[in-house]
Design a protein around this motif. Structure first.
Motif, PDB file in Angstrom:
ATOM      1  N   LEU A 129       1.173  -1.255   0.151  1.00  0.00           N
ATOM      2  CA  LEU A 129      -0.274   0.361  -0.091  1.00  0.00           C
ATOM      3  C   LEU A 129       0.635   1.720   0.368  1.00  0.00           C
ATOM      4  N   LEU A 130       0.294   2.441  -0.187  1.00  0.00           N
ATOM      5  CA  LEU A 130       1.008   3.425  -0.110  1.00  0.00           C
ATOM      6  C   LEU A 130       1.617   3.711   1.022  1.00  0.00           C
ATOM      7  N   PHE A 131       0.464   3.357   2.232  1.00  0.00           N
ATOM      8  CA  PHE A 131       1.383   3.695   3.670  1.00  0.00           C
ATOM      9  C   PHE A 131       0.955   2.427   4.627  1.00  0.00           C
ATOM     10  N   PRO A 132       1.051   2.157   5.097  1.00  0.00           N
ATOM     11  CA  PRO A 132       1.242   0.403   5.615  1.00  0.00           C
ATOM     12  C   PRO A 132       0.155   1.079   7.315  1.00  0.00           C
ATOM     13  N   HIS A 133      -0.878   0.565   7.889  1.00  0.00           N
ATOM     14  CA  HIS A 133      -1.355   0.396   8.578  1.00  0.00           C
ATOM     15  C   HIS A 133      -1.416  -0.570   9.569  1.00  0.00           C
ATOM     16  N   ASN A 134      -1.985  -0.628  10.986  1.00  0.00           N
ATOM     17  CA  ASN A 134      -2.065  -1.616  11.918  1.00  0.00           C
ATOM     18  C   ASN A 134      -3.147  -2.262  11.616  1.00  0.00           C
ATOM     19  N   PHE A 135      -3.477  -3.107  10.821  1.00  0.00           N
ATOM     20  CA  PHE A 135      -5.066  -3.941  10.595  1.00  0.00           C
ATOM     21  C   PHE A 135      -5.181  -4.966  11.440  1.00  0.00           C
ATOM     22  N   ASN A 136      -5.352  -4.919  12.392  1.00  0.00           N
ATOM     23  CA  ASN A 136      -5.635  -5.523  13.229  1.00  0.00           C
ATOM     24  C   ASN A 136      -4.843  -4.885  14.705  1.00  0.00           C
ATOM     25  N   ARG A 137      -6.397  -4.337  15.040  1.00  0.00           N
ATOM     26  CA  ARG A 137      -6.356  -3.189  16.532  1.00  0.00           C
ATOM     27  C   ARG A 137      -5.476  -3.945  17.419  1.00  0.00           C
ATOM     28  N   ASN A 138      -5.541  -4.833  17.287  1.00  0.00           N
ATOM     29  CA  ASN A 138      -5.131  -6.398  18.735  1.00  0.00           C
ATOM     30  C   ASN A 138      -3.954  -5.936  18.762  1.00  0.00           C
ATOM     31  N   SER A 139      -2.625  -5.821  17.565  1.00  0.00           N
ATOM     32  CA  SER A 139      -1.368  -6.687  17.713  1.00  0.00           C
ATOM     33  C   SER A 139      -0.706  -5.149  17.318  1.00  0.00           C
ATOM     34  N   THR A 140       0.605  -5.256  17.702  1.00  0.00           N
ATOM     35  CA  THR A 140       2.007  -4.483  17.994  1.00  0.00           C
ATOM     36  C   THR A 140       2.407  -4.644  16.322  1.00  0.00           C
ATOM     37  N   TYR A 141       2.331  -3.934  15.689  1.00  0.00           N
ATOM     38  CA  TYR A 141       3.085  -3.770  13.854  1.00  0.00           C
ATOM     39  C   TYR A 141       4.326  -2.714  14.685  1.00  0.00           C
ATOM     40  N   TRP A 142       5.765  -3.548  14.371  1.00  0.00           N
ATOM     41  CA  TRP A 142       7.243  -3.282  13.862  1.00  0.00           C
ATOM     42  C   TRP A 142       7.429  -2.358  12.646  1.00  0.00           C
ATOM     43  N   TYR A 143       8.246  -0.370  12.493  1.00  0.00           N
ATOM     44  CA  TYR A 143       7.943  -0.619  10.948  1.00  0.00           C
ATOM     45  C   TYR A 143       9.262  -0.352  10.805  1.00  0.00           C
ATOM     46  N   ARG A 144       9.720  -1.096   9.840  1.00  0.00           N
ATOM     47  CA  ARG A 144      11.743  -0.856   9.535  1.00  0.00           C
ATOM     48  C   ARG A 144      11.514   0.117   8.229  1.00  0.00           C
ATOM     49  N   ILE A 145      12.331   1.075   9.003  1.00  0.00           N
ATOM     50  CA  ILE A 145      13.152   2.117   7.543  1.00  0.00           C
ATOM     51  C   ILE A 145      15.180   2.248   7.345  1.00  0.00           C
ATOM     52  N   LYS A 146      15.603   2.529   6.176  1.00  0.00           N
ATOM     53  CA  LYS A 146      16.587   2.137   5.942  1.00  0.00           C
ATOM     54  C   LYS A 146      17.045   4.004   5.767  1.00  0.00           C
ATOM     55  N   ILE A 147      18.313   4.500   6.552  1.00  0.00           N
ATOM     56  CA  ILE A 147      18.376   5.466   5.583  1.00  0.00           C
ATOM     57  C   ILE A 147      19.885   6.261   5.624  1.00  0.00           C
ATOM     58  N   LYS A 148      20.328   6.294   4.436  1.00  0.00           N
ATOM     59  CA  LYS A 148      22.000   6.485   4.594  1.00  0.00           C
ATOM     60  C   LYS A 148      22.293   8.197   4.715  1.00  0.00           C
ATOM     61  N   ASN A 149      22.577   7.704   5.430  1.00  0.00           N
ATOM     62  CA  ASN A 149      23.673   9.332   6.508  1.00  0.00           C
ATOM     63  C   ASN A 149      24.397   9.415   5.198  1.00  0.00           C
ATOM     64  N   ASN A 150      24.849  11.135   5.360  1.00  0.00           N
ATOM     65  CA  ASN A 150      25.196  11.994   4.140  1.00  0.00           C
ATOM     66  C   ASN A 150      26.171  12.831   5.124  1.00  0.00           C
ATOM     67  N   VAL A 151      27.469  12.715   5.562  1.00  0.00           N
ATOM     68  CA  VAL A 151      28.084  13.272   6.959  1.00  0.00           C
ATOM     69  C   VAL A 151      28.709  15.317   5.778  1.00  0.00           C
ATOM     70  N   SER A 152      28.498  14.810   4.613  1.00  0.00           N
ATOM     71  CA  SER A 152      28.925  16.220   4.227  1.00  0.00           C
ATOM     72  C   SER A 152      27.316  17.253   3.908  1.00  0.00           C
ATOM     73  N   SER A 153      26.418  16.470   4.351  1.00  0.00           N
ATOM     74  CA  SER A 153      25.206  17.315   3.948  1.00  0.00           C
ATOM     75  C   SER A 153      25.154  18.906   5.441  1.00  0.00           C
TER      76      SER A 153
END
Length: 620
Positions: free
Chosen positions: A73-97
């Protein structure tokens, strides 16, 4: 054989696709050329924790790393209200920013969020937030949840987000530079200021109109605007930030209350504005039934099923009914319904966009326009509903002008009819006046004749009364008169006293003490009181009737009988005739006979005498 190859190839493709969804995840690199990045589809991976007991150590272990799947989906959501959901994202840092970066969470209604960031020592830094915490505990005093992102190296960092919410919680994460975040936040709050300011202005304007016109639909419209404003403030986090920052639990249910109020007052407003009770009774009954059913559902959710407040799709039913009645009346040609229908068309356009973003997120691109489409459409609806109110007022004014012109025209006709009628009446009055004058002349002549006849009749009556009195008196003097006939001349004591008074003072009044001739009326009947010495003299005083104890009319008759019989009637006979005791009759008869004998001595033989002369003799 070829068929088996095709099946195997298809199975292999499915495994590859599934593996790609499970393992493939986009890495978002920090780049100064981009101000923000919205995490969607493959940018986010998630897994469900039905036990709600998993820790960050469990989630980062090899066993659970493979259980994360990419969002379809465009954005996932908690399909089951009785459960806990874990989300994971990955970001590549840029020290020169040259910019500082933050992660912003757009869904402000999430009950509990824990953000895990790996530190240099191998441990995870935990940051807790959500709408179950007080607003003052946030790092940034902003309506969204905002966290600073450490950008100290050029490595790829994996961030974990643990989400637990009793209502729908969208995983809407955005990587932003601080510069862009500040600029966007200012513009966003500026938009909110315009949006809620317009609502306040519209409410104040309609409140003034209500005080001027006293139409209830203005109050219903104000209540509808305030309900929508409260819903938008709860959905945008503005209410949590400014109204109840220290009471986070209020934010979890106020959305359901405000949506019910919006539907309720929208129906009442449409019912009153479109005058359904008169214009369309069947539609009016439909509105009432919808109000009752929506209220029953609200009470059910309030008392037994709080999760029902999350079923925001239910509001489409009463709003559709409100839209439907406007369309029906517009088809029938009711002009005030035109702007009403246009306003609700914008509202349903906003609802359609929200529905597509919720159920078919891949169909429309996500951005500020689509995110705030419902607010924009509500502003348009608010404007067109105000036009509908003004259109109704204008229509009423036109109808009033038409009615006024009709009244003026009718008044002119009535005035003309009145003038012609008055002329006819004047002619009739003039004619009747002439007739009345002639009749009055005749009446005057007849009145003169009648007055002359009345004078003659009066003289005849006086003469007749005198003749009757003389005849009666003569009849009495015939001596053969019984008491009944005698009573016709002297029927009661008052008539006897009047006769005695006329007889006693026929020559004028003279006080017995001071011989004064002026008097006043005394206390007793026909008594006279001396105006000089105040001596009051009764009618019977100094007469033969003084101190008598028998009725005066019987005393008169006794004197008449004794006078008529020259004293030869016995006391027994008097007692029998007058029904008075014999002893009383004897005593009073003796007094009368004595008075008669005294009078014979003083009266000359040739003078005429009458029994009434005895009355003036003083009792001896």
């Amino acid at each position: 054989m070829k068929y088996v190859y095709k099946v195997c190839l298809l199975a292999l493709l499915l495994v590859i696709v599934k593996t790609s969804f499970v393992s493939a995840q986009n890495v978002i690199a920090i780049n100064d050329s981009l101000n923000q990045h919205i995490f969607m589809y493959g940018d986010i991976q998630y897994t469900e924790d039905p036990s709600e007991k998993l820790t960050i150590s469990d989630i980062t272990s090899a066993e659970y790393t493979t259980k994360f799947i990419s969002s379809r989906l465009l954005f996932p959501h908690n399909f089951n209200r009785n459960s806990t959901y874990w989300y994971r994202i990955k970001i590549k840092n840029n020290v020169s920013s040259q910019k500082n970066w933050v992660i912003e969470f757009f869904d402000q209604t999430i009950d509990y969020v824990k953000f895990y960031e790996l530190q240099d020592n191998g441990t995870y830094k935990e940051t807790e937030f959500g709408d179950s915490f007080k607003f003052s505990q946030r790092n940034y005093h902003h309506k969204n949840y905002v966290l600073d992102l450490a950008n100290k190296d050029n490595e790829v960092h994996t961030y974990y987000i643990k989400v637990k919410s009793a209502q729908k919680a969208d995983a809407l994460f955005v990587l932003r530079s601080v510069n862009w975040f500040v600029s966007y936040a200012l513009n966003e709050y500026y938009f909110f200021g315009i949006f809620y300011g317009m609502i306040i202005v519209f409410c104040f304007y309609n409140l003034m109109m209500y005080f001027a016109i006293k139409e209830n639909h203005y109050l219903y419209y104000i209540a509808y605007l305030l309900s929508i404003a409260m819903y938008e403030m709860c959905a945008d986090g503005i209410a949590y930030e400014y109204i109840w920052p220290n009471f986070p639990t209020w934010n979890q249910h106020t959305t359901g209350y405000s949506l019910y109020a919006a539907s309720f007052f929208a129906l009442l407003f449409g019912r009153k504005l479109l005058n359904l009770k008169k214009k369309a009774p069947n539609l009016d009954r439909l509105i009432i039934i919808t109000l009752v059913l929506r209220t029953v559902f609200f009470l059910f959710c309030l008392l037994y099923y709080r999760a029902g407040f999350e079923m925001r799709e239910v509001e489409a039913i009463p709003l559709s009914v409100a839209f439907y009645i406007g369309i029906c009346l517009r088809i029938k040609g009711y002009r005030p319904a035109r702007f009403y229908v246009i306003g609700y068309s914008f509202l349903f356009l906003g609802l359609a966009v929200k529905g597509i973003l919720t159920y078919w997120p891949n169909f429309l691109p996500y951005g500020p326009i689509t995110h705030y489409s419902l607010s924009f459409c509500f502003v348009m609806e608010m404007m067109f509903l105000s036009f509908a109110i003004g259109d109704k007022v204008r229509l009423l004014r036109v109808q009033k002008d038409i009615a006024t012109q009709r009244i003026i025209k009718q008044l002119r006709i009535n005035h003309q009819l009145k003038d012609s009628h008055n002329k006819e009446l004047e002619e009739q009055v003039r004619f009747k006046t002439l007739e009345l004058r002639e009749a009055n002349e005749l009446l005057k002549e007849q009145a003169a004749e009648i007055a002359e006849m009345n004078q003659l009749l009066a003289k005849d009556n006086v003469q007749l009364k005198e003749d009757v009195a003389k005849v009666t008196e003569a009849r009495i003097m015939l001596k053969n008169v019984d008491f009944e006939e005698f009573s016709k001349l002297y029927p009661d004591n008052d008539s006897c006293l009047r006769f005695l008074a006329e007889l006693k003072w026929k020559k004028g009044y003279e006080c017995q003490r001071c011989e004064h001739s002026s008097y006043y009326h005394g206390h007793g009947l026909l008594n006279r009181r001396c105006a000089k010495c105040g001596y009051e003299e009764s009618v019977t005083a100094y007469t033969i009737l003084q101190n008598t104890r028998i009725p005066i009319n019987k005393a008169f008759y006794m004197i008449f009988l004794i006078y008529s019989s020259k004293g030869n009637i016995s006391s027994h006979k008097l007692s029998e005739i007058l029904e008075i005791r014999q002893s009383t009759c004897w005593a009073y008869a003796s007094k009368i006979k004595k008075a008669m004998n005294e009078r014979k001595k003083t009266v000359k033989p040739k003078e005429s005498q009458s029994w009434s002369d005895i009355l003036l003799e003083e009792a001896v």
